[in-house]
Design an enzyme around this catalytic site. Sequence first.
Site, short mmCIF file in Angstrom:
data_model
loop_
_atom_site.label_atom_id
_atom_site.label_comp_id
_atom_site.label_asym_id
_atom_site.label_seq_id
_atom_site.Cartn_x
_atom_site.Cartn_y
_atom_site.Cartn_z
CG HIS B 267 -80.68 -7.23 18.23
ND1 HIS B 267 -81.55 -6.46 17.49
CD2 HIS B 267 -81.35 -7.58 19.34
CE1 HIS B 267 -82.70 -6.36 18.13
NE2 HIS B 267 -82.60 -7.02 19.26
CB THR B 420 -74.54 -4.78 17.25
OG1 THR B 420 -75.97 -4.65 17.33
CG2 THR B 420 -73.89 -3.65 18.02
CB VAL B 421 -76.64 -1.96 12.83
CG1 VAL B 421 -75.42 -2.09 11.94
CG2 VAL B 421 -77.62 -3.08 12.52
CG HIS B 422 -80.54 -3.58 15.55
ND1 HIS B 422 -81.10 -4.80 15.25
CD2 HIS B 422 -80.61 -2.85 14.42
CE1 HIS B 422 -81.49 -4.79 13.99
NE2 HIS B 422 -81.20 -3.63 13.46
CG LEU B 423 -75.82 0.40 19.10
CD1 LEU B 423 -75.23 1.62 18.41
CD2 LEU B 423 -74.75 -0.28 19.94
#
Lengths: 352, 489
Positions: B267, B420-423
Amino acid sequence: MPNNPTHLPLIITGAAGWLGRALSSHVAHNADGLGVSQLIALVRDSEEQALLQSSLPKDNNLDLRILIGDVTNTPDIDRLFASSSGAFDLVHTAGIIHPKKIADLFAVNETATKNVMQRALHRGARRVVHISSNSPFGNNPHTQDTFRADEPFNPYLAYGASKMGGEIAVQESVSQGLNAVIVRPPWFYGPFQPARQTTFFSMVKSGKFPVFGDGAQRRSMVFIDNLVDGVCRARAWEGEPGRGWWIADTQAYRVSEIVETVGRALTDEGHTVKKNRLRLPHLLGQVAETADGFIQRTGRYVQQVHVLGEMNKTIACDISSATHDLGYVPAVSLYEGMRRSIRWCAQQGIEL
Amino acid sequence: MNSMQQIWDDANESKMSCEVLIIGSGAGGSPTAALLAEAGFDVLVVEEGRWVEQGTVAPFSLDQMEQQYRGGGVTVALGLPSIAYTEGRCAGGGTEVNSGLYRRPPTEVVERWRDRWDVRDLDPDELMKTATEVETDIHVTHLPGPASVPSQLLRQGADALGWKHDESPRWMTYPDGNPRHGQRQSMTRTYLPRAAKAGARILTQCRVNKINISHGKATYADISLANGQAGRISFKFVFVCGGAIQTPAILQRSGLRKNIGQTLAVHPTVKLSARFADAINVPDDVPVHQVKEFAPDLSFGGSASHAGLIALSLLDQWSDFKGAIEDWRNMAVYYAAITSEGRGRVMSVPGLVDPVVTYRLTARDRELLRSGLSRLSLLMLEAGATEVYPAFRGAPIVRGRKDLATLQKRFSANKASVMTVHLCSTVPLGENRDLCGAGSYGLVHETKNVYVNDASLLPDAPGVNPQASVMAIAVRNARHFIAQEKPHA
């Protein structure tokens, strides 16, 4: 529907324009129901005066005053407002979209709007409805996005910047006490349309309307009668000044769907319509947009390039605020509106 | 070993063995370990990072980044623009350091995963039942009192615009009922102790370099221990749960490459700092409100906002913005996150410890980032911000609506600090062999006993905080494994 005000004069600027004539005609038919005691119409010259008069019903009881003047000419604006003593309403439709030169956009859409709003404020307007556009907000970031009632400015080229200037002028006057609201129509169509809209029908009829890519771009549209209804509702609304509404159909349409619907309407009105085959690559739209921007930076304007550059964009808006606040529901569908437009062209002797 | 006896970091043995080796102890690995241990499997969890007790480092601090993040929190997916990302590297993984916000995957997302990737038996209702169990296990709850001021400002701005918003629940307990005193129910507080209690061993500071696979069957892993010593762990089954970057890297180093590491989804996020007339900064927490008016394409929320992070968000246009840092107590950082059409790659490269990560934004992504940042700026103005500082080179200070036009004109994703922190999605699950790296329950295609059970499996980004999706799917898969291998457990 908001309650119509007690009878007041209604000033319409740009009264001989597309929307101006449609609105004037509606007022002439329904003056009493709309609470209009007198219609004061501003037109630019005697030719426009004749055009406006030809648009009005012959047997109306309207108290009509037509003033000849230009919104870019301050004494003319002063004369316009001096023509009404006491409270009045104003619908400011005067605007220019396809100018001879770029400076005209700002002179009419920004500076003149500022002057009109300031004088409306000082002359004690009861309610002002300013007609804006989608252009101050640019294009949606992707085909499924929809503009909400309140969006950040992102003006599309010079026209968008000039209409943004107009909106800012309205809001500044509101902050000074003007009771003004804003109506934002996207692409509208219908009776009183100018020649360029006739070209639209002709292109669809000949199967040469430019559809970019897969035609998935979405466009909000509004039939002129629906727009007039929205303007009248905005005039009668009694809520907080400064509010703005999209007045359009409930859903935005895919460009391919618009072309198909217009083709069907033309066929049902007895025209022979060729299958639309003009598919253009997105790149061409981008080239046209870039060219349009370059031409506009030189102070010039080429309508065909401008329109082509805009055709591969999504401009979709959400009317739920207008429905909630104004009770606005588009009464005429795209198909029906197009049929009425085609019939109007036939009545005017316009060859499609 | 520590007091729990099964958790240790000073392994002396260079050769160990277990029935199930679980690599990684985050949101995927920990519930897998707990469920398998409770079913009677001999489980060994290996974790590359340290065990850091909660409370020993300040949340969202630079100290935490140093101790609990990979690379001190400085990791980057290369591209135009490069996208900074963070990975937890500690016992509990990302659950120890993230915002703690919990969002179930939307039903339509689960249906999309099932249909497009052909994920067998992925029933949205069943997955939501599993999510409900997870929510009980990790104490998902709303705040017991008013949200922080930065969170309330987000809500106020959205209300003024008529935009939808809500409060995201968190996996937290509030022992004294004070919404400021939440204790995160991360993996080191929940599933890892549960796994240890059921007999699982948990070895920290142990890096897996490679899994040895012959004819599709894996037999042992080559490891490096805390003391630098090399070792080997033999197993019957292995679950790779190192997260969406490390999992494909381990698999690639082990010779598995088909549909592995080629479809990284994130994201992408842009940020701004908003300045208010009064002191509003909360340095050790993040807002719980999120604005979902434009979801799933666009979401707005609040970020960690201690003085150092505010300075970081001003850095892109420091020459104009630096004066604001004096007023950091009146400021907070907010983000606009998009669901991206773009994809990235994870590539392990011989000789490099960490894989090379790349990401490419599409034209739509770039326009959405522009739109997101300007809409978020409008929201902050409506929330009462006196000045907004968007995080991109050449950004204007936004003081009124007219400035939003300047923002949009000057913005380019290439000039922005995108992060981003959502991978996720580097080993998508499903039966569609053209798209998927693993089967419907995480068994890596072409292998007999190598499983993936973490964010890598999500076929694409869910458009919401992904931890709930990761945990629900991990529990689903672990149960399926138990039913297959130990049907009477």
